[in-house]
Design a protein around this motif. Sequence first.
Motif, PDB file in Angstrom:
ATOM      1  N   GLY A 217       6.795  35.400 -37.642  1.00  0.00           N
ATOM      2  CA  GLY A 217       5.903  34.729 -36.699  1.00  0.00           C
ATOM      3  C   GLY A 217       4.447  34.880 -37.074  1.00  0.00           C
ATOM      4  O   GLY A 217       3.635  33.990 -36.836  1.00  0.00           O
ATOM      5  N   THR A 218       4.103  36.011 -37.684  1.00  0.00           N
ATOM      6  CA  THR A 218       2.755  36.249 -38.173  1.00  0.00           C
ATOM      7  C   THR A 218       2.866  37.184 -39.367  1.00  0.00           C
ATOM      8  O   THR A 218       3.927  37.754 -39.631  1.00  0.00           O
ATOM      9  N   GLY A 255      15.132  31.799 -32.669  1.00  0.00           N
ATOM     10  CA  GLY A 255      14.429  31.630 -31.408  1.00  0.00           C
ATOM     11  C   GLY A 255      14.393  32.873 -30.541  1.00  0.00           C
ATOM     12  O   GLY A 255      13.853  32.834 -29.432  1.00  0.00           O
ATOM     13  N   SER A 256      14.920  33.975 -31.044  1.00  0.00           N
ATOM     14  CA  SER A 256      14.942  35.220 -30.288  1.00  0.00           C
ATOM     15  C   SER A 256      13.625  35.983 -30.469  1.00  0.00           C
ATOM     16  O   SER A 256      12.594  35.413 -30.830  1.00  0.00           O
ATOM     17  N   ARG A 257      13.646  37.275 -30.228  1.00  0.00           N
ATOM     18  CA  ARG A 257      12.512  38.173 -30.452  1.00  0.00           C
ATOM     19  C   ARG A 257      13.009  39.353 -31.284  1.00  0.00           C
ATOM     20  O   ARG A 257      14.164  39.789 -31.139  1.00  0.00           O
ATOM     21  N   ILE A 258      12.139  39.906 -32.122  1.00  0.00           N
ATOM     22  CA  ILE A 258      12.571  40.978 -33.016  1.00  0.00           C
ATOM     23  C   ILE A 258      13.070  42.186 -32.227  1.00  0.00           C
ATOM     24  O   ILE A 258      14.100  42.782 -32.577  1.00  0.00           O
ATOM     25  N   HIS A 259      12.369  42.574 -31.149  1.00  0.00           N
ATOM     26  CA  HIS A 259      12.801  43.762 -30.425  1.00  0.00           C
ATOM     27  C   HIS A 259      14.152  43.563 -29.741  1.00  0.00           C
ATOM     28  O   HIS A 259      14.867  44.532 -29.474  1.00  0.00           O
ATOM     29  N   TYR A 419       5.769  37.196 -30.867  1.00  0.00           N
ATOM     30  CA  TYR A 419       6.014  35.956 -31.607  1.00  0.00           C
ATOM     31  C   TYR A 419       7.500  35.625 -31.565  1.00  0.00           C
ATOM     32  O   TYR A 419       8.354  36.513 -31.445  1.00  0.00           O
ATOM     33  N   ILE A 420       7.786  34.340 -31.685  1.00  0.00           N
ATOM     34  CA  ILE A 420       9.183  33.908 -31.725  1.00  0.00           C
ATOM     35  C   ILE A 420       9.782  34.301 -33.076  1.00  0.00           C
ATOM     36  O   ILE A 420       9.172  34.076 -34.129  1.00  0.00           O
ATOM     37  N   GLN A 429       1.516  32.482 -30.358  1.00  0.00           N
ATOM     38  CA  GLN A 429       1.610  33.664 -29.504  1.00  0.00           C
ATOM     39  C   GLN A 429       2.419  33.295 -28.261  1.00  0.00           C
ATOM     40  O   GLN A 429       2.208  32.241 -27.667  1.00  0.00           O
ATOM     41  N   VAL A 430       3.351  34.165 -27.876  1.00  0.00           N
ATOM     42  CA  VAL A 430       4.190  33.885 -26.703  1.00  0.00           C
ATOM     43  C   VAL A 430       4.318  35.145 -25.852  1.00  0.00           C
ATOM     44  O   VAL A 430       3.955  36.240 -26.276  1.00  0.00           O
TER      45      VAL A 430
END
Length: 484
Positions: A217-218, A255-259, A419-420, A429-430
């Motif tokens: 994402g970044t 489309g998830s999140r890393i954590h 980030y996605i 940014q989300v």
Amino acid sequence: MKYLLLFLIILPLHAQIRRGDKLPTADERMSEFYQRDAIPLPEGEVMEIGSIALLPDQKIAVGTRRGDVWICTGAYGEDLSQVTWQLFHRGLHEPLGMFYKDGWIHYTDRNEHGRMKDSDGDGRADIIDVIGGDWGINSDYHEYAFGSTPDKDGNVWTTLCLTGSFHANSPWRGWVVRITPDGKMIPTASGVRSPGGIGFNAEGDTFYTDNQGKWNGTSCLKHAKIGSFTGCPVGNIFYKDAPNMGPRPTDPKDGSRIHIERKRIPQLVPPAVQFPHGIVGQSPTAIITDQTQGKFGPFAGQVFVGEQTHSAVQRVFLEKVNGVYQGAVFKFLNGFQCGIVPMRLAEDGTLFTGGTNRGWASTGGKTFSFERVRFTGKTPPEIKTMSVNNDGFTLTFTQPMDAKTVADVSNYSMKTWTYIYQEKYGSPQVDHTTPKVTAAKASPDGLSVRLTVEGLQLGHIHHLETKLPLWHQDAFYTLNEIPK
């Protein structure tokens, strides 16, 4: 005495505020603390520097993206007009990693890891010894290979960029591998996308920088832990050829999140520090650790990261929480003539940077550059460290601050985002939140403050904004773990 010195530093700033004058920006103040000088380059040569090695007798070897190796004499001197250059070798394939050891200049280029030396004393390499490197290569522009200095066992760690930064069309693309002194290649970590450099922290653990893009994402600094998966699944097709790595990781959910995905994928190691895109650079490169014990300023043991697009150097504080690396990134040095790719920090505290623009462009404006930076001896007022607690953060400072000022909660604000985690290029940014700083307890000596924060967000960047009289007032902490 130290409080008097602090008063003398802060007083002129307060006087400017009373007069209504415009305060100098952080960029304008850099020369107070660090002196940057351009080192003359050989006339008529295209010196797109991709690697730097520090040699005995204060000589320096640089490797160019066109495959040349040059030896520079005089780069440490007071009179840079006396700098001279000697061509050492032509014919490497874009070396992006060099170091000196036992009379040899070691290099990592697109093809291999090897070494060269001048055995007859004529100033030119006459022995080239290929050590190893069983990865694949084709004609793709992006199939870079960044090599480290040797680790404690003599291994050279190498990051292998994806084909076109999107595909794994050549063997081991998207991986970190180790080359042993006898030339064996050991697959070590998967998940690489488009790296810009590789190096070690003060504890000897390995980190690499990766750029925003597919599954990133970044841009970020990632821990290359042996046996880990660091995020981009494209190169995971080579697990079948890496029995030492164990089973192939489960693919992340697009489309998830890393954590969130960490709970599903045991091998997934999250980015140690994420660099907010466009805010704190956007193309991180070289990784070096300050081991000069104060000769380069008050940041001993911390990590410096080169930045190509913004022609800058960022500073990173790392800590391990619950066995996982995380930490804060701070803006640091700026105004270089070209986008930085390699860096080396000499024992005397001289930082050498090499720059190249080709294919990327940068704010520096020049096509290539070779520069040095030295600490002036004046300690910059900065947040030195930012450590997480289970209810907030503790800041330490490079010099004493006014206790009343740092204990005023109105001088702090915080916002977070993430980030996605997606196959699509990059991410906005989300999931924004606004934690509240509810208390600030300053130490009696003014060297630290403990902030109580309501609303810490796991997996988020925590952007701390301060109103303190600092060189840089912002910090960006990546929260992978909250202390137990």
